[in-house]
Design a protein around this motif. Structure first.
Motif, PDB file in Angstrom:
ATOM      1  N   LEU A 241       0.825  -1.187   0.000  1.00  0.00           N
ATOM      2  CA  LEU A 241       0.000   0.000   0.000  1.00  0.00           C
ATOM      3  C   LEU A 241       0.863   1.241   0.000  1.00  0.00           C
ATOM      4  N   GLY A 242       0.680   2.089  -0.988  1.00  0.00           N
ATOM      5  CA  GLY A 242       1.477   3.301  -1.063  1.00  0.00           C
ATOM      6  C   GLY A 242       1.094   4.063  -2.314  1.00  0.00           C
ATOM      7  N   PRO A 243       1.745   5.192  -2.592  1.00  0.00           N
ATOM      8  CA  PRO A 243       1.401   5.965  -3.786  1.00  0.00           C
ATOM      9  C   PRO A 243       1.636   5.125  -5.049  1.00  0.00           C
ATOM     10  N   GLY A 244       0.759   5.287  -6.032  1.00  0.00           N
ATOM     11  CA  GLY A 244       0.897   4.532  -7.271  1.00  0.00           C
ATOM     12  C   GLY A 244      -0.194   3.508  -7.467  1.00  0.00           C
ATOM     13  N   LEU A 245      -1.043   3.323  -6.441  1.00  0.00           N
ATOM     14  CA  LEU A 245      -2.134   2.365  -6.610  1.00  0.00           C
ATOM     15  C   LEU A 245      -3.171   2.901  -7.602  1.00  0.00           C
ATOM     16  N   LEU A 246      -3.469   4.199  -7.493  1.00  0.00           N
ATOM     17  CA  LEU A 246      -4.534   4.761  -8.321  1.00  0.00           C
ATOM     18  C   LEU A 246      -4.145   4.728  -9.790  1.00  0.00           C
ATOM     19  N   GLY A 247      -5.122   4.388 -10.613  1.00  0.00           N
ATOM     20  CA  GLY A 247      -4.868   4.315 -12.048  1.00  0.00           C
ATOM     21  C   GLY A 247      -4.244   3.003 -12.482  1.00  0.00           C
ATOM     22  N   SER A 248      -3.946   2.114 -11.504  1.00  0.00           N
ATOM     23  CA  SER A 248      -3.301   0.854 -11.868  1.00  0.00           C
ATOM     24  C   SER A 248      -4.329  -0.235 -12.096  1.00  0.00           C
ATOM     25  N   ILE A 249      -3.894  -1.295 -12.773  1.00  0.00           N
ATOM     26  CA  ILE A 249      -4.728  -2.485 -12.911  1.00  0.00           C
ATOM     27  C   ILE A 249      -3.914  -3.674 -12.437  1.00  0.00           C
ATOM     28  N   TYR A 250      -4.486  -4.405 -11.461  1.00  0.00           N
ATOM     29  CA  TYR A 250      -3.784  -5.525 -10.856  1.00  0.00           C
ATOM     30  C   TYR A 250      -4.533  -6.819 -11.110  1.00  0.00           C
ATOM     31  N   ASP A 251      -3.819  -7.947 -11.002  1.00  0.00           N
ATOM     32  CA  ASP A 251      -4.529  -9.220 -10.992  1.00  0.00           C
ATOM     33  C   ASP A 251      -4.926  -9.530  -9.543  1.00  0.00           C
ATOM     34  N   GLY A 252      -5.453 -10.728  -9.301  1.00  0.00           N
ATOM     35  CA  GLY A 252      -6.002 -11.047  -7.984  1.00  0.00           C
ATOM     36  C   GLY A 252      -4.996 -10.986  -6.858  1.00  0.00           C
ATOM     37  N   ILE A 253      -3.704 -11.194  -7.151  1.00  0.00           N
ATOM     38  CA  ILE A 253      -2.705 -11.155  -6.091  1.00  0.00           C
ATOM     39  C   ILE A 253      -1.792  -9.937  -6.266  1.00  0.00           C
ATOM     40  N   GLN A 254      -2.371  -8.875  -6.735  1.00  0.00           N
ATOM     41  CA  GLN A 254      -1.744  -7.551  -6.845  1.00  0.00           C
ATOM     42  C   GLN A 254      -0.480  -7.526  -7.685  1.00  0.00           C
ATOM     43  N   ARG A 255      -0.483  -8.269  -8.781  1.00  0.00           N
ATOM     44  CA  ARG A 255       0.608  -8.092  -9.747  1.00  0.00           C
ATOM     45  C   ARG A 255       0.126  -7.128 -10.809  1.00  0.00           C
ATOM     46  N   PRO A 256       0.897  -6.086 -11.097  1.00  0.00           N
ATOM     47  CA  PRO A 256       0.410  -5.097 -12.065  1.00  0.00           C
ATOM     48  C   PRO A 256       0.389  -5.669 -13.478  1.00  0.00           C
ATOM     49  N   LEU A 257      -0.771  -5.635 -14.105  1.00  0.00           N
ATOM     50  CA  LEU A 257      -0.919  -6.289 -15.408  1.00  0.00           C
ATOM     51  C   LEU A 257      -0.158  -5.567 -16.508  1.00  0.00           C
ATOM     52  N   ASP A 258       0.027  -4.244 -16.357  1.00  0.00           N
ATOM     53  CA  ASP A 258       0.783  -3.547 -17.404  1.00  0.00           C
ATOM     54  C   ASP A 258       2.261  -3.954 -17.361  1.00  0.00           C
ATOM     55  N   GLN A 259       2.775  -4.199 -16.150  1.00  0.00           N
ATOM     56  CA  GLN A 259       4.169  -4.647 -16.044  1.00  0.00           C
ATOM     57  C   GLN A 259       4.319  -6.074 -16.567  1.00  0.00           C
ATOM     58  N   ILE A 260       3.310  -6.911 -16.285  1.00  0.00           N
ATOM     59  CA  ILE A 260       3.366  -8.293 -16.777  1.00  0.00           C
ATOM     60  C   ILE A 260       3.403  -8.296 -18.301  1.00  0.00           C
ATOM     61  N   GLN A 261       2.661  -7.392 -18.904  1.00  0.00           N
ATOM     62  CA  GLN A 261       2.673  -7.308 -20.367  1.00  0.00           C
ATOM     63  C   GLN A 261       4.082  -7.030 -20.866  1.00  0.00           C
ATOM     64  N   LYS A 262       4.814  -6.146 -20.142  1.00  0.00           N
ATOM     65  CA  LYS A 262       6.183  -5.833 -20.571  1.00  0.00           C
ATOM     66  C   LYS A 262       7.067  -7.067 -20.515  1.00  0.00           C
ATOM     67  N   HIS A 263       6.801  -7.931 -19.500  1.00  0.00           N
ATOM     68  CA  HIS A 263       7.643  -9.115 -19.345  1.00  0.00           C
ATOM     69  C   HIS A 263       7.248 -10.233 -20.281  1.00  0.00           C
ATOM     70  N   SER A 264       5.936 -10.473 -20.406  1.00  0.00           N
ATOM     71  CA  SER A 264       5.544 -11.703 -21.101  1.00  0.00           C
ATOM     72  C   SER A 264       4.604 -11.470 -22.262  1.00  0.00           C
ATOM     73  N   GLY A 265       4.397 -10.236 -22.687  1.00  0.00           N
ATOM     74  CA  GLY A 265       3.562 -10.009 -23.858  1.00  0.00           C
ATOM     75  C   GLY A 265       2.081 -10.078 -23.531  1.00  0.00           C
ATOM     76  N   ALA A 266       1.295 -10.304 -24.577  1.00  0.00           N
ATOM     77  CA  ALA A 266      -0.161 -10.208 -24.432  1.00  0.00           C
ATOM     78  C   ALA A 266      -0.756 -11.356 -23.635  1.00  0.00           C
ATOM     79  N   PHE A 267       0.003 -12.428 -23.460  1.00  0.00           N
ATOM     80  CA  PHE A 267      -0.520 -13.562 -22.703  1.00  0.00           C
ATOM     81  C   PHE A 267       0.227 -13.674 -21.381  1.00  0.00           C
ATOM     82  N   ILE A 268      -0.506 -13.998 -20.319  1.00  0.00           N
ATOM     83  CA  ILE A 268       0.112 -14.030 -18.993  1.00  0.00           C
ATOM     84  C   ILE A 268       0.826 -15.359 -18.799  1.00  0.00           C
TER      85      ILE A 268
END
Lengths: 496, 614
Positions: B102-129
Motif C-alpha cells: 500500500l502506497g502511492p501509485g495504486l490509483l490508475g493501476s490495474i492488478y490481478d487477484g494477487i496484486q501483480r500489475p498487469l501492465d508490467q506483466i505485459q512488458k515481461h511476457s507479452g499479451a498472454f500471462i
C-alpha cells in the motif's frame, strides 16, 4: 506428434470408465501427456488429471475399450498436450487432437503450442468495435456482431441453427475493408451429416481453402471432445495473433462438450453442482470462450460463434446459463417463430449483443442505429404483451392503438426478421426496413427516437396508411363497450 | 512451452532459500510436493507452516497459499496453473501471509487477484500471462514529491499522516505509519522526491521502540485494517442514477447487492456507479468476469471527466482484474486484495466505493476449491462456510472514525449472478442476509431494453429512512415526493393485472390516467441511458425537478379529470412526450431549460383546467 522420450511402465492399477490409474510412478507432472499402448500395440493418448507419489490418474482421450490391466504399456511424455501449428492447416480436416482425418500427411510446422494456452492479459486486450455485417437483419440491426466478440447461438433440437451459422460464415464481412474471414470449424459430438452439411457448404461457396475443420463426431470417444475446442483455438490464436488473420471460429455443439465434462467429473467421483455438472463448469467454459478477442498492437482477431442446443429449450439449463454469463450476448432461436416458418427464427427479446453499443452508430453503421434498435425492442416487447392480452379477450376487443401494435408486430416479423437463406442485406437496407416497420406506430409511441431522427427517417405515409387501415376497420364495426367503468372498478376490488 | 527445459526440478540442495526480496531466509523449511490435483497441491515436511502462509511451488515458483495443515502435510491453493508440477518438487516457504503493498501509485493501476500489475506483466511476457511472473506491485523507480506535515519532536498519534504526496491530480495521498504505530518524530525527511521504498520518518514509541515509516507498507489481505469506531451511516452516496438515488438509495459506508440473470445489465450498472458515484476513490474488482469488460473500463475511464474534480475518472480508480479464464484460486483472493486497498484509502479519510463484479464467481471459486479439498458440501455443492465468508466480506464495509480520528467510509456494491436468474439460490439468499440494499434486476425489463432494469416492486433499501434527514435538510419536499411516486407505481402494477385480463379500455379515466403517469415515470425517470451525455448523470437537484414536475402533472391531471375532462385530453398533451424526454433535453443545472419546461407544462394544464372550471 508422439515423441519417444519419457519413462515407460507396464500394467495399469485400475480402469474406471475413461480413467486409468497407474501406480508406482516417479517424475510425472500434472496435466502431462501420456501414451498408452494396448495389447495390439496401438497407441492411445491421455492426460494426467491427478498425481501423487504413488498413483497417477490418467484420462484416456480415445476411450478405454479393450484396455486391460496387464499387457498395457504406459509412457509419460513429460510435457503438456501440444499442437503443431501452421497456416498450411487451412483447407484440411483434423480430429479433436489435431491429427489429419483426410488421409493427407501432417502439414509441415515449425512451431508447437500448448493447447491449454495462456490467458490474455486484460491490459493487453483491444476493445472490439469493428462492425461485422452478417447480412441478417435480426443480427445486424438488433444484435450486432463485432470483430473479436464471442456471440453464441442458443438453439433447440430441430431448429435450423446450422443453416444460420452457415449463412453467417458465407456472408460475414467488414464494412470498411473487404477482408475475408479465415474460418475454423470445430465440431464436437455432431452427427456425421451435420459435418457433411458444413463441408459441402464450404465447398460450394468456395471458401473451403480458408477453412480448417476439427471434428470429433458423435461416434468418437466423448473425452476427445474436451480437447477439440482447445486444439481448434490454439490454431486460431496462431493465425490471429502471429499471422494477423481475422479468424471466425464456429464451435458446435457446446452442449456435447459439457456432457463430456460431466462424464469425466462423475467418473472421478467429484461433487457435482447443478444437474450433475461439475462445479468448475463456469471456469472451464471461460477458458474456452475467453480465448476470443483482439490484442493491442496486433492485426488479427478471433471472433467466436459457439452453437449450443438448449436441452428441452430451457434457457436456464446450466449450459446456456453459464455460457450466457461468459459470452458477450446471445442469439436465441425461437421455436414458435420456427413453427411459423420465419427464417432465421431469431427471437426478438431474449437475444442480445453486449458489444453492439460500441460497434454501431455514427461513423460505424449509421447515427440512428442505436436508438432505432432500442425502440424496436421496446415496441416489440409491447407487442408480446398485447398478444397475451389478445389471447384472453380476443383481438376484436383491443383498443385501436393496440391493434396498430399487432400490425407492427406482424410486419416486423414478416418483413424485418424474415429473409431468404441466400439473401445478403446491407446494413442500410436493414435500417431502412427498420424504419419502414417502426413508422407503422404513431410518433407519440416512439419516445426513444429523437425529433431529429423522426424528421429525417419517419415514414409519414406508412403511418397514415396504418392509421387509415385501422380506422376503416373500426368504423365498419359496431362499437362495443366491453365492460362499463363501474364493473371494472368492482373487478379491481374483487382482485384485492 | 518455451521454458520446458526448466521444467525439471533442480536438486534440493541447489535450491537456496531466497525469498522474493532477495534476503536469505535461514528459518525457512522447505516442503516436498506429494500430490497435485488442479490448483490444489499437498506438500509434506510442512509441520511448522502456518495457515494462509504464502509459499512458492515447484521450479516455476508459482505463488500459493496454505489453506489446511494436517500433521506434516500442508494443503496449498496455487494462484497459477499447475501444469507440469510434479510430486517431489520443492515448496518454498516465505513465512508471511498474503499481503498487499500500500502506497502511492495504486490509483490508475490495474492488478490481478494477487496484486501483480498487469501492465508490467505485459512488458515481461507479452499479451498472454505466463506463469511464475514476479513483479512488484508499486513502481520502485518512480519518484514522488513528498511534503512532510510534521517536524522533529512532534507527536504523531495512531493513524495520523506524517506527510502527503499528490498521487494524482484529484487525490492527495496521506502517508500513514502502519496501523498501531505512533510516537514522537525523531527523524523526518525534508520535502523532496522519494520512491516508495524510501524511509520518510522514524517515530519513537512510548516504550522506546523505534518505528520506521516508509512511503509504502504492507498489510495482510485477510485481516481488516483497524479503526477507532463505527459511525452511523446517514449520508447518501449520490450515484446520479435516478432510480437508485430517488427510490433505493445507498448510504456512504453501506452495502448493496445487484442480483440479476445474464443480460440484465449488472456490469453496465457497476460501470455507471463507478463512473458517477460521488465517492473519492473507486476500487473496481472484476472477479471471474469477462476480459473485454475490464478493457472497456480501461479505455473508457481515462477519457471520462469526474464532474466534481474536473479530472479524469481513472485518477481516482484502482482496478483488480481476475477474469474468468485466469486461475481460480486468485479469483478467491481478489476481493480481499480489493477491499484491503479500499480500507487503506478509507484510513486516510476518504469515502471509498467498491464494485465487486461478481460475488457469485467468487463463491464459485470457493466451491471449486472446496470440491478439490473433498469437503462435505452444503447447498448446491457450495461449502457450508459460504455464508460466514460472505458476512466477513460485507462487514468490512462501513462508515468509520479512523484511527487518526478522521471520517472515512467503505461502501460495497456486489453483483450477484444467480444461475438461471433464480433468486432462491444460495449465493443470492445469503447475500440478502448481509446487505441492506437490494437492487433486483429484472429479465422482462431488460428484454424491453429498459435499463437500469431495477425492478421497483421487488427492490428495497433499508437506508431510505436512515438518510431521510439528509434529504430533508436539502429538499424538504423530496421524501414525500418519493412516496407519492412509489404509490403511483404500485397502483399501476395492480391495475396492470386487470389490464392483462380485460384490456385498459374498461378502466375508469382516473385509473387510466394512473397508467399514463406511471408510463411517464418509467420512461422519463426510472429508465436511464448511459450512452446519452445528458441522461447518464442526473444530479439530486434535477432528480427533484423531474420527479416534482411529473407529480405535479399527476395531481393537477387527477383534479381536471375529476372536473370532467376525458383522459384522452391529457394523453394528447405535448407535455406527455416532453416529460418523457426531459431526462435528456434538460441538462444538469440549466435553470432556464427547467423553468421553460415547467412553464410549458403548466400552460398546457392551465388551458385544460380553464375549460373544465365550474
Amino acid at each position: 506428434m508422439i515423441q519417444e522420450h519419457g519413462l515407460e511402465y507396464v500394467g495399469l492399477g485400475k480402469i474406471d470408465g475413461p480413467l486409468v490409474f497407474v501406480r508406482r510412478i516417479t517424475d510425472v507432472g500434472y496435466n502431462e501427456v501420456v501414451e498408452i499402448i494396448d495389447r495390439e500395440g496401438h497407441p492411445r493418448i491421455g492426460t494426467v488429471l491427478d498425481v501423487s507419489d504413488e498413483v497417477a490418474v490418467v484420462q484416456i482421450l480415445e476411450g478405454t475399450d479393450g484396455l486391460s490391466n496387464a499387457n498395457t504399456r504406459v509412457r509419460f511424455l513429460g510435457r503438456p498436450m501440444r499442437l503443431p501449428v501452421s497456416s498450411e492447416m487451412l483447407g484440411r480436416v483434423f480430429d479433436g487432437l489435431g491429427r489429419p482425418l483426410d488421409n493427407c500427411p501432417m502439414p509441415f510446422s515449425g512451431e508447437e503450442r500448448d493447447i491449454q494456452g495462456d490467458p490474455i492479459n486484460p491490459w493487453s486486450r483491444q476493445y472490439p468495435r469493428d462492425f461485422i455485417q452478417t447480412g441478417l437483419s435480426a443480427i445486424d440491426g438488433m444484435n450486432t456482431l463485432v470483430r473479436g466478440q464471442k456471440l453464441p447461438i442458443f438453439s433447440g433440437n430441430g431448429i435450423p441453427h446450422n443453416r444460420v451459422a452457415a449463412q453467417i460464415v458465407r456472408q460475414a464481412k467488414l464494412l470498411q475493408e473487404d477482408v475475408q474471414f479465415t474460418i475454423i470449424f470445430c465440431g464436437m459430438g455432431v452427427k456425421n451429416d451435420v459435418a457433411q452439411f458444413f463441408v459441402r457448404n464450404f465447398e460450394e461457396t468456395g471458401v473451403i481453402g480458408k477453412v480448417a475443420l476439427f471434428l470429433s463426431l458423435a461416434n468418437a470417444p466423448s473425452v476427445e471432445r474436451l480437447l477439440t475446442p482447445r486444439t481448434a483455438l490454439t490454431l486460431a490464436e496462431h493465425l490471429a495473433f502471429d499471422l494477423g488473420m481475422h479468424v471466425l471460429v464456429i464451435m458446435t455443439d457446446m452442449t456435447n462438450y459439457c456432457e463430456s465434462l460431466r462424464e469425466i467429473g462423475t467418473a472421478r467421483g467429484e461433487i457435482p453442482a447443478r444437474k450433475g455438472y461439475p462445479g468448475y463448469l463456469y471456469s472451464d467454459l471461460a477458458s474456452i470462450y475467453e480465448r476470443a478477442g483482439r490484442v493491442k498492437g496486433g492485426e488479427g482477431s478471433i471472433t467466436q460463434v459457439p452453437v449450443l442446443t438448449m436441452p428441452n429449450d430451457d434457457i436456464s439449463h446450466p449450459v446456456p446459463d453459464l455460457t450466457g454469463y461468459i459470452t458477450e450476448g446471445q442469439i436465441v432461436m425461437d421455436r414458435e417463430l420456427f413453427q411459423r416458418s420465419v427464417y432465421p427464427p431469431i427471437a426478438g427479446l431474449p437475444s442480445l449483443s453486449r458489444l453492439m453499443k460500441d460497434g454501431i452508430g455514427k461513423g460505424r453503421t449509421r447515427d440512428d442505429h442505436p436508438t432505432l434498435a432500442s425502440q424496436l425492442f421496446a415496441a416489440y416487447s409491447k407487442v408480446k404483451q398485447i398478444r397475451g392480452l389478445a389471447a384472453v379477450i380476443g383481438e376484436e376487443e383491443l383498443a385501436p392503438l393496440d391493434k396498430i401494435y399487432l400490425h407492427f408486430g406482424d410486419e416486423f416479423e414478416q418483413k424485418f426478421l424474415k429473409q431468404q437463406e441466400f439473401e445478403d442485406r446491407t446494413i442500410t437496407q436493414t435500417l431502412e426496413l427498420g424504419w419502414d416497420v417502426i413508422s407503422i406506430l404513431p410518433k407519440s409511441e416512439l419516445p426513444r427516437l429523437s425529433d431529429e431522427f423522426l424528421n429525417q427517417y419517419y415514414r409519414q405515409d406508412v403511418a397514415e396508411r396504418a392509421a387509415n387501415k385501422q380506422a376503416g376497420k373500426s368504423d365498419s364495426e359496431a362499437k362495443k363497450v366491453a365492460v362499463p367503468a363501474q364493473d371494472a372498478a368492482k373487478l379491481e376490488s374483487d382482485q384485492e | 512451452m518455451a521454458n520446458s527445459g526448466a521444467r525439471f526440478c533442480p536438486r534440493l540442495e541447489e535450491r537456496s532459500t531466497v525469498a522474493e526480496n532477495g534476503q536469505i531466509n535461514p528459518g525457512a523449511k522447505n516442503g516436498i510436493i506429494a500430490r497435485i490435483s488442479g490448483p490444489i497441491v499437498d506438500a509434506t515436511g510442512m509441520r511448522s507452516a502456518g495457515m494462509y502462509e504464502v509459499v512458492e511451488v515447484g521450479s516455476l515458483r508459482l505463488v500459493g497459499e496454505v489453506i489446511r495443515v494436517s500433521g506434516d502435510v500442508a494443503t496449498i491453493q496455487v494462484y497459477e496453473d499447475t501444469t507440469g508440477v510434479k510430486p517431489g518438487d520443492v515448496v518454498l516457504r516465505t513465512e508471511s501471509p498474503l499481503v498487499v503493498r500500500l502506497g502511492p501509485g495504486l490509483l490508475g493501476s490495474i492488478y490481478d487477484g494477487i496484486q501483480r500489475p498487469l501492465d508490467q506483466i505485459q512488458k515481461h511476457s507479452g499479451a498472454f500471462i505466463r506463469r511464475g511472473e514476479k513483479v512488484s506491485p508499486l513502481d520502485a523507480e518512480k519518484k514522488w514529491l513528498f511534503k512532510p506535515l510534521v517536524k522533529e519532536g512532534d507527536a504523531v498519534g495512531k493513524g495520523k499522516p506524517v506527510g502527503v504526496v499528490q498521487e494524482t491530480g484529484s487525490v492527495e495521498h496521506r502517508i500513514l505509519p502502519k496501523p498501531g504505530e505512533c510516537g514522537t518524530v525523531v527523524e523526518i525527511v525534508p520535502e523532496g522526491e522519494y520512491t516508495v521504498e524510501s524511509r520518510v520518518a522514524r517515530l519513537k514509541g512510548e516504550s522506546g521502540a523505534i518505528y520506521d515509516v516508509f512511503m509504502a507498507h504492507q498489510w495482510p489481505v485477510r485481516n481488516p485494517r483497524p479503526i477507532l469506531e463505527r459511525r452511523y451511516a446517514d449520508a447518501p452516496l449520490i450515484t446520479g442514477q435516478r432510480v437508485i438515488d430517488a427510490f433505493f438509495p445507498l448510504a456512504r459506508g453501506g452495502t448493496a447487492a445487484i442480483p440479476g440473470g445474464f443480460g440484465t445489465g449488472k456490469t453496465m450498472m457497476q460501470h455507471a456507479l463507478a463512473k458517477w458515484s460521488d465517492a473519492d476513490i473507486i476500487v473496481y474488482i472484476g472477479c471471474g468476469e469477462r476480459g473485454n469488460e475490464m478493457t472497456d473500463v480501461l479505455t473508457d475511464f481515462p477519457k471520462l471527466i469526474d464532474p466534481r474534480s474536473g479530472r479524469s475518472l481513472m485518477e481516482r480508480t484502482v482496478l483488480v482484474a481476475n477474469t474468468s479464464n485466469m486461475p481460480v484460486a486468485a479469483r478467491e483472493v481478489s476481493i480481499y486484495t480489493g477491499i484491503t486497498m479500499a480500507e487503506y484509502y478509507r484510513d486516510m479519510g476518504y469515502d471509498v466505493a467498491i464494485m465487486a463484479d461478481s460475488t457469485s464467481r467468487w463463491a464459485e471459486a470457493l466451491r471449486e476449491l472446496a470440491g478439490r479439498l473433498e469437503e462435505m458440501p452444503a447447498e448446491e455443492g457450495f461449502p457450508a462456510y459460504l455464508a460466514t465468508r460472505l458476512a466477513q466480506f460485507y462487514e468490512r464495509a462501513g462508515a468509520v472514525t479512523t484511527l487518526g480520528g478522521g471520517e472515512g467510509s467503505v461502501s460495497i456494491v456486489g453483483a450477484v449472478s444467480p444461475p438461471g436468474g433464480d433468486f432462491s439460490e444460495p449465493v443470492t439468499q445469503h447475500t440478502r442476509r448481509f446487505v441492506r440494499c437490494f437492487w433486483a434486476l429484472d429479465t422482462t425489463l431488460a428484454n424491453a431494453r429498459h435499463y437500469p432494469s431495477i425492478n421497483w416492486l421487488t427492490s428495497y433499501s433499508e437506508y431510505a429512512e436512515d438518510i431521510r434527514s439528509w434529504w430533508e435538510q436539502r429538499e424538504p419536499s423530496f421524501p414525500a415526493l418519493r412516496e407519492e411516486a412509489m404509490e403511483v407505481l404500485q397502483l399501476e402494477a395492480r391495475l396492470q393485472q386487470i389490464v392483462k385480463l380485460v384490456g385498459p379500455d374498461v378502466l375508469p379515466d382516473t385509473q387510466r390516467f394512473v397508467l399514463i403517469v406511471a408510463e411517464i415515470i418509467k420512461n422519463g425517470f426510472l429508465q436511464q441511458s448511459s450512452f446519452d451525455k445528458v441522461d447518464t448523470y442526473t444530479d439530486p437537484e434535477r432528480q427533484v425537478f423531474l420527479l416534482g414536475l411529473m407529480m405535479e402533472f399527476y395531481r393537477r391531471g387527477k383534479a381536471v379529470i375529476a372536473a370532467g375532462s376525458p383522459v384522452v385530453r391529457l394523453h394528447e398533451m405535448k407535455a406527455v412526450r416532453k416529460l418523457s424526454v426531459a431526462k435528456s433535453t434538460v441538462p444538469n443545472g440549466d435553470k432556464q431549460a427547467m423553468a421553460d419546461l415547467r412553464r410549458e407544462v403548466g400552460e398546457e394544464l392551465e388551458a385544460l383546467e380553464a375549460e373544465y372550471q365550474k
